[in-house]
Design a protein around this motif. Structure first.
Motif, mmCIF file in Angstrom:
data_model
loop_
_atom_site.group_PDB
_atom_site.id
_atom_site.type_symbol
_atom_site.label_atom_id
_atom_site.label_comp_id
_atom_site.label_asym_id
_atom_site.label_seq_id
_atom_site.Cartn_x
_atom_site.Cartn_y
_atom_site.Cartn_z
ATOM 1 N N MET A 134 0.845 -1.179 0.000
ATOM 2 C CA MET A 134 0.000 0.000 0.000
ATOM 3 C C MET A 134 0.887 1.237 0.000
ATOM 4 S SD MET A 134 -2.676 1.324 2.945
ATOM 5 C CE MET A 134 -1.573 0.991 4.279
ATOM 6 N N THR A 135 0.503 2.239 -0.747
ATOM 7 C CA THR A 135 1.183 3.526 -0.721
ATOM 8 C C THR A 135 0.208 4.569 -0.210
ATOM 9 O OG1 THR A 135 2.582 2.947 -2.600
ATOM 10 C CG2 THR A 135 2.337 5.275 -2.117
ATOM 11 N N VAL A 136 0.665 5.351 0.755
ATOM 12 C CA VAL A 136 -0.132 6.434 1.309
ATOM 13 C C VAL A 136 0.517 7.740 0.863
ATOM 14 C CG1 VAL A 136 -1.059 7.450 3.415
ATOM 15 C CG2 VAL A 136 -0.633 4.994 3.309
ATOM 16 N N VAL A 137 -0.284 8.645 0.308
ATOM 17 C CA VAL A 137 0.209 9.934 -0.167
ATOM 18 C C VAL A 137 -0.460 11.018 0.670
ATOM 19 C CG1 VAL A 137 0.366 11.495 -2.144
ATOM 20 C CG2 VAL A 137 0.456 9.017 -2.502
ATOM 21 N N ALA A 138 0.313 12.029 1.033
ATOM 22 C CA ALA A 138 -0.245 13.111 1.840
ATOM 23 C C ALA A 138 0.373 14.445 1.454
ATOM 24 C CB ALA A 138 0.003 12.845 3.320
ATOM 25 N N LEU A 139 -0.368 15.500 1.727
ATOM 26 C CA LEU A 139 0.154 16.857 1.615
ATOM 27 C C LEU A 139 0.306 17.378 3.030
ATOM 28 C CD1 LEU A 139 0.958 19.364 -0.014
ATOM 29 C CD2 LEU A 139 -1.434 20.078 0.107
ATOM 30 N N LEU A 140 1.525 17.741 3.391
ATOM 31 C CA LEU A 140 1.846 18.231 4.722
ATOM 32 C C LEU A 140 2.278 19.685 4.638
ATOM 33 C CD1 LEU A 140 2.510 17.674 7.772
ATOM 34 C CD2 LEU A 140 4.826 17.087 6.994
ATOM 35 N N SER A 141 1.693 20.504 5.491
ATOM 36 C CA SER A 141 2.101 21.900 5.607
ATOM 37 C C SER A 141 2.330 22.198 7.075
ATOM 38 C CB SER A 141 1.008 22.817 5.048
ATOM 39 O OG SER A 141 1.332 24.170 5.267
ATOM 40 N N VAL A 142 3.567 22.562 7.419
ATOM 41 C CA VAL A 142 3.938 22.883 8.798
ATOM 42 C C VAL A 142 4.543 24.283 8.800
ATOM 43 C CG1 VAL A 142 5.349 22.237 10.788
ATOM 44 C CG2 VAL A 142 4.453 20.456 9.277
ATOM 45 N N ALA A 143 4.026 25.147 9.673
ATOM 46 C CA ALA A 143 4.542 26.516 9.714
ATOM 47 C C ALA A 143 4.352 27.121 11.091
ATOM 48 C CB ALA A 143 3.817 27.378 8.677
ATOM 49 N N GLU B 90 12.367 27.740 9.554
ATOM 50 C CA GLU B 90 11.578 26.779 10.333
ATOM 51 C C GLU B 90 10.985 25.696 9.436
ATOM 52 O OE1 GLU B 90 11.632 26.573 13.638
ATOM 53 O OE2 GLU B 90 13.018 28.259 13.532
ATOM 54 N N VAL B 91 10.523 26.071 8.275
ATOM 55 C CA VAL B 91 9.997 25.079 7.329
ATOM 56 C C VAL B 91 11.115 24.120 6.915
ATOM 57 C CG1 VAL B 91 9.001 24.744 5.026
ATOM 58 C CG2 VAL B 91 8.101 26.534 6.530
ATOM 59 N N ALA B 92 12.322 24.642 6.752
ATOM 60 C CA ALA B 92 13.468 23.786 6.418
ATOM 61 C C ALA B 92 13.705 22.744 7.509
ATOM 62 C CB ALA B 92 14.723 24.635 6.202
ATOM 63 N N LYS B 93 13.505 23.113 8.768
ATOM 64 C CA LYS B 93 13.642 22.147 9.863
ATOM 65 C C LYS B 93 12.610 21.023 9.733
ATOM 66 C CE LYS B 93 15.269 25.483 13.291
ATOM 67 N NZ LYS B 93 14.912 26.151 14.569
ATOM 68 N N ALA B 94 11.398 21.384 9.369
ATOM 69 C CA ALA B 94 10.340 20.386 9.202
ATOM 70 C C ALA B 94 10.672 19.435 8.061
ATOM 71 C CB ALA B 94 8.995 21.072 8.950
ATOM 72 N N VAL B 95 11.120 19.977 6.941
ATOM 73 C CA VAL B 95 11.483 19.142 5.792
ATOM 74 C C VAL B 95 12.665 18.252 6.139
ATOM 75 C CG1 VAL B 95 12.329 19.188 3.405
ATOM 76 C CG2 VAL B 95 10.515 20.756 4.102
ATOM 77 N N ASP B 96 13.650 18.797 6.817
ATOM 78 C CA ASP B 96 14.827 18.020 7.199
ATOM 79 C C ASP B 96 14.462 16.854 8.121
ATOM 80 O OD1 ASP B 96 17.662 17.630 6.990
ATOM 81 O OD2 ASP B 96 17.828 18.359 9.040
ATOM 82 N N ARG C 162 3.642 28.922 18.672
ATOM 83 C CA ARG C 162 2.457 28.343 18.029
ATOM 84 C C ARG C 162 2.865 27.819 16.667
ATOM 85 N NH1 ARG C 162 -3.162 31.709 17.306
ATOM 86 N NH2 ARG C 162 -4.442 29.955 16.647
ATOM 87 N N VAL C 163 2.488 26.575 16.368
ATOM 88 C CA VAL C 163 2.815 25.946 15.082
ATOM 89 C C VAL C 163 1.526 25.440 14.458
ATOM 90 C CG1 VAL C 163 4.111 24.114 13.931
ATOM 91 C CG2 VAL C 163 5.097 25.271 15.909
#
Length: 102
Positions: free
Chosen positions: A1-10, A20-26, A67-68
């Motif tokens: 099974m493959t699960v695909v998602a769109l994640l936005s963290v800010a 900060e977004v770079a930290k989330a991606v890393d 706040r995130v």
């Protein structure tokens, strides 16, 4: 099974969110997921929903701030192992061109 998602963290902040977004991606590098970042978020692919949730949680926790804000949109098509690239290819086939402006 493959699960695909769109994640936005800010972080909720007045200034640039880039660092900060770079930290989330890393943080995603610690997990067995593939990902691609775009201007609106990061598309993540994982073999299991558990791996996806673990990666998303790590990305959320990697961001500093009082706040995130995190949004996670999941496509869990349980009858198919189609990848995000295959989803885009299907749209492009119908369009007869790339799914982007020229």
């Amino acid at each position: 099974m493959t699960v695909v998602a769109l994640l936005s963290v800010a972080p909720v902040t007045e200034g640039s969110m880039g660092a900060e977004v770079a930290k989330a991606v890393d943080a995603l590098e610690e997990f067995d997921v593939s990902y691609e970042t775009n201007p609106m978020g990061t598309v993540i692919e994982a073999e299991t929903i558990e791996e996806l949730f673990s990666a998303a949680r790590a990305a959320h926790e990697a961001v500093d701030g009082d706040r995130v804000s995190t949004v996670l949109k999941i496509d869990d098509k349980r009858t198919s192992d189609g990848s995000a690239d295959e989803k885009v290819a299907a749209v492009e086939q119908e369009l007869g061109r790339e799914a982007r402006s020229q």
